[in-house]
Design an enzyme around this catalytic site. Structure first.
Site, PDB file in Angstrom:
ATOM      1  N   GLY A 281     -50.793   5.571  11.290  1.00 27.18           N
ATOM      2  CA  GLY A 281     -50.577   4.233  10.747  1.00 27.18           C
ATOM      3  C   GLY A 281     -51.837   3.394  10.680  1.00 27.18           C
TER       4      GLY A 281
ATOM      5  N   SER B  74     -55.396   7.763   4.950  1.00 30.28           N
ATOM      6  CA  SER B  74     -55.455   8.252   3.565  1.00 30.28           C
ATOM      7  C   SER B  74     -56.209   7.254   2.685  1.00 30.28           C
ATOM      8  CB  SER B  74     -54.057   8.521   3.014  1.00 30.28           C
ATOM      9  OG  SER B  74     -53.255   7.361   3.063  1.00 30.28           O
ATOM     10  N   ALA B  75     -55.923   5.965   2.858  1.00 30.32           N
ATOM     11  CA  ALA B  75     -56.610   4.957   2.037  1.00 30.32           C
ATOM     12  C   ALA B  75     -58.099   4.909   2.376  1.00 30.32           C
ATOM     13  CB  ALA B  75     -55.979   3.591   2.250  1.00 30.32           C
TER      14      ALA B  75
ATOM     15  N   ASP C 270     -52.551  -1.130   2.333  1.00 34.89           N
ATOM     16  CA  ASP C 270     -53.554  -0.325   3.051  1.00 34.89           C
ATOM     17  C   ASP C 270     -54.851  -0.244   2.261  1.00 34.89           C
ATOM     18  OD1 ASP C 270     -51.491   0.173   4.788  1.00 34.89           O
ATOM     19  OD2 ASP C 270     -51.873   2.321   4.938  1.00 34.89           O
TER      20      ASP C 270
END
Ligand code: PMV
Length: 319
Positions: free
Chosen positions: A105, A109-110, A152
């Site tokens: 969290g 990925s971003a 994100d």
């Protein structure tokens, strides 16, 4: 072409997760103690378009041509080519190093997308502004997570605390005083996409109940923004508690998250709530800086798998 590197921080959502998918505002901040670093090097022996990617931390090694069409990295390279209006990127090797835990969290990925976009566009001599970086990273987030709100990629692109409403320009938040947070992880690695899909299903089943919760969260986010910009951090804990309760009602907390929130408060944190997709994963706890290390140690003893410390700081105005 010389090698080029770029890095991107992690992120934490302070208020408004999930409701932000339904058009309510949310607040997120960068976590600068963890980051993804990407190094791009030329690969002159290969034909243009050939890209080799390696990420030793997750034991990933692939070439662009091996990736399926729907793979987020495939989409990322395509988006970069479209944005730069070039038919093929030059041959290159990309190395991804990360201190950012995947699936915890913190926006890994971003952060990978943002760092790759910045490194590649600089490598080819066509750097893209924040808006362009953010737009590409959002397309890639969709491939990773289904229907992300875009928070994100936005906070990680701008590297500032933001007030974010889906499909709108982010508004940067200038905090009035430092805010010290412990992020603590339960050790579970739930899928954000599944948590978001679960909320969607329940919202379709009980629209009025869920829309009321979303609106209540939206209201508390507005108050939190005002407090961050003009008030005192002592006013934040009740809002954290209310936000956590509303997330519980939404069905996205978990026994481990609730336990960790309780432990944080018992150990002396002023406020605590789950953060991000939920179902496990992370909580944030608002603490006094002098107590942060001691509370973090106690949380580790009480079952947290990992903790990180992050501080939102006011921007120093030039005198
Ligand atoms: O699990 P995280 O930290 O990536 O956060 C997800 C935040 C959600 O609001 C649940 C989804 C979204 O896309 O905003």
């Amino acid at each position: 072409m010389p090698a080029v590197s770029a890095s991107a921080p992690g992120k934490v959502i302070l208020f408004g997760e999930h409701a932000v998918v339904y058009g309510q505002p949310a607040i997120a901040a960068p976590v600068t103690g963890v980051h993804v670093k990407v190094i791009v090097q030329p690969n002159p022996l290969q034909p243009s378009g050939s890209i080799e990617i390696e990420s030793p931390a997750v034991n990933f090694h692939a070439t662009r041509s091996e990736l399926p069409e729907q793979h987020p990295l495939h989409i990322l390279f395509q988006q970069i080519e479209q944005t730069l209006q070039i038919s093929r990127l030059p041959a290159m090797k990309i190395r991804i190093n990360s201190t950012l835990p995947a699936g915890a969290g913190m926006g890994s990925s971003a952060a990978v997308s943002v760092a790759i976009i910045r490194a590649i566009t600089r490598f080819v001599g066509l750097p893209v502004d924040n808006e362009g970086v953010n737009r590409i990273a959002y397309e890639v987030e969709k491939a990773f997570h289904g229907t992300p709100s875009g928070i994100d990629n936005t906070v990680i692109t701008y590297q500032m605390p933001i007030y974010y409403v889906r499909n709108q320009q982010p508004q940067l938040i200038h905090v009035k005083e430092p805010i010290t947070l412990i992020i603590a992880n339960t050790g579970e690695a739930p899928s954000t996409a599944e948590m978001v899909a679960g909320v969607r299903q329940r919202w379709q089943q009980y629209p009025q109940r869920y829309e009321k919760i979303f609106r209540q969260i939206g209201c508390l986010v507005e108050s939190a923004r005002q407090i961050l910009e003009q008030g005192s951090w002592q006013q934040l804990p009740p809002l954290m508690e209310e936000n956590h309760q509303l997330l519980q009602q939404m069905g996205v907390s978990s026994p481990a998250l609730d336990e960790l929130v309780k432990s944080a408060l018992q150990c002396g944190a002023y406020g605590a709530k789950l953060t991000g997709g939920g179902g496990g994963g992370n909580i944030i706890a608002l603490v006094q800086p002098e107590q942060a290390d001691q509370i973090a140690r106690q949380l580790l003893r009480q079952g947290a798998l990992h903790t990180w410390l992050t501080t939102l700081r006011p921007i120093q105005e030039d005198k």
